[in-house]
Design a protein around this motif. Structure first.
Motif, mmCIF file in Angstrom:
data_model
loop_
_atom_site.group_PDB
_atom_site.id
_atom_site.type_symbol
_atom_site.label_atom_id
_atom_site.label_comp_id
_atom_site.label_asym_id
_atom_site.label_seq_id
_atom_site.Cartn_x
_atom_site.Cartn_y
_atom_site.Cartn_z
ATOM 1 N N PHE A 90 0.826 -1.201 0.000
ATOM 2 C CA PHE A 90 0.000 0.000 0.000
ATOM 3 C C PHE A 90 0.868 1.263 0.000
ATOM 4 C CE2 PHE A 90 -2.499 -3.177 2.512
ATOM 5 C CZ PHE A 90 -3.406 -3.494 1.511
ATOM 6 N N PRO A 95 -2.374 0.074 6.749
ATOM 7 C CA PRO A 95 -3.570 -0.650 6.284
ATOM 8 C C PRO A 95 -4.767 -0.519 7.223
ATOM 9 C CG PRO A 95 -1.838 -2.188 6.946
ATOM 10 C CD PRO A 95 -1.250 -0.819 7.007
ATOM 11 N N LEU A 98 -6.373 2.590 6.076
ATOM 12 C CA LEU A 98 -7.018 2.394 4.772
ATOM 13 C C LEU A 98 -8.415 1.812 4.950
ATOM 14 C CD1 LEU A 98 -4.106 0.917 2.618
ATOM 15 C CD2 LEU A 98 -4.897 3.283 2.713
ATOM 16 N N THR A 103 -5.750 7.768 4.079
ATOM 17 C CA THR A 103 -4.354 7.459 3.765
ATOM 18 C C THR A 103 -3.470 8.140 4.798
ATOM 19 O OG1 THR A 103 -4.332 9.304 2.199
ATOM 20 C CG2 THR A 103 -4.658 7.113 1.282
ATOM 21 N N TRP A 145 -8.128 0.143 -1.166
ATOM 22 C CA TRP A 145 -6.897 0.706 -1.700
ATOM 23 C C TRP A 145 -7.023 1.247 -3.128
ATOM 24 C CZ3 TRP A 145 -2.937 3.361 -0.785
ATOM 25 C CH2 TRP A 145 -1.811 3.361 -1.601
ATOM 26 N N GLU A 149 -5.880 4.949 -3.712
ATOM 27 C CA GLU A 149 -4.674 5.143 -4.518
ATOM 28 C C GLU A 149 -4.936 6.050 -5.713
ATOM 29 O OE1 GLU A 149 -1.147 2.424 -6.435
ATOM 30 O OE2 GLU A 149 -3.196 1.666 -6.572
#
Length: 154
Positions: A90, A95, A98, A103, A145, A149
Motif C-alpha cells: 500500500f 492498512p 485504509l 491514507t 486501496w 490510490e
C-alpha cells in the motif's frame, strides 16, 4: 471581495465535493524534504534481519518516485529485482487506516511482515491490532486501496 466570499460559501454548501479535502498525495510515502522512502530504512532488512534498520547513502536506488536506501549492495540488488516483494505494501500507508478510508503514512518503526509482505503502521496500537488478525484488515484494506490510490498523485 465580500461577494466572492459569499459566492464561495454558497458553492461549498451546494456542492460539498468542491471543498478542499486534507489528504496525503504520494503513491509511495516519502519524506518531502529528502525524497527518502520509509525515512531511509532498508526495506529488505525487515526480511533478512527481522529489524527496522537504517540504510546507507552509498547504497541508494531511485525507484517508483522515491529514493530507497539499503545497508549493503546485496539488499539493494534484491529490492531492485523484486520491489513488489520487499517494498511496503500500500505504498507504506497504514492498512488499518485504509480500512477507515484514510491514507495515513506508516512509521517504519511500527511494522509487521504478514504473508511474506511488509506492512507499516502509523501507531503502535494499529500494528498490534493488525498483527492479531491480519486477514481481517487486509481484506478490507485491499478493497479500499484502489479508490484511495487513485486519489494520490503519481
Amino acid at each position: 471581495m465580500a461577494f466572492f466570499g459569499l459566492l464561495a460559501g454558497i458553492l461549498a454548501t451546494i456542492w460539498p465535493g468542491l471543498t478542499a479535502r486534507a489528504t496525503t498525495t504520494e503513491r509511495v510515502v516519502v519524506n518531502r524534504y529528502s525524497g527518502l522512502a520509509i525515512e531511509g530504512f532498508d526495506p529488505v532488512a525487515y526480511f533478512t534481519e527481522s529489524a527496522a534498520t537504517q540504510g546507507r547513502p552509498e547504497f541508494e536506488v531511485a525507484k517508483g518516485g522515491a529514493v530507497w536506501r539499503f545497508r549493503n549492495d546485496g539488499n539493494r540488488a534484491s529490492f531492485t529485482a523484486h520491489p513488489e516483494i520487499y517494498g511496503p505494501q500500500f505504498g507504506g500507508y497504514d492498512p488499518t487506516d485504509l480500512v477507515r478510508g484514510v491514507t495515513c503514512a506508516g512509521n517504519p518503526r511500527f511494522w509487521v511482515i504478514a504473508g511474506q509482505r511488509l506492512y507499516l503502521f502509523s501507531r503502535e496500537a494499529s500494528r498490534d491490532a493488525f498483527a492479531a488478525d491480519p486477514a481481517r484488515f487486509l481484506k478490507d484494506a485491499r478493497a479500499r486501496w484502489p479508490e484511495l490510490e487513485e486519489n494520490l498523485v503519481q
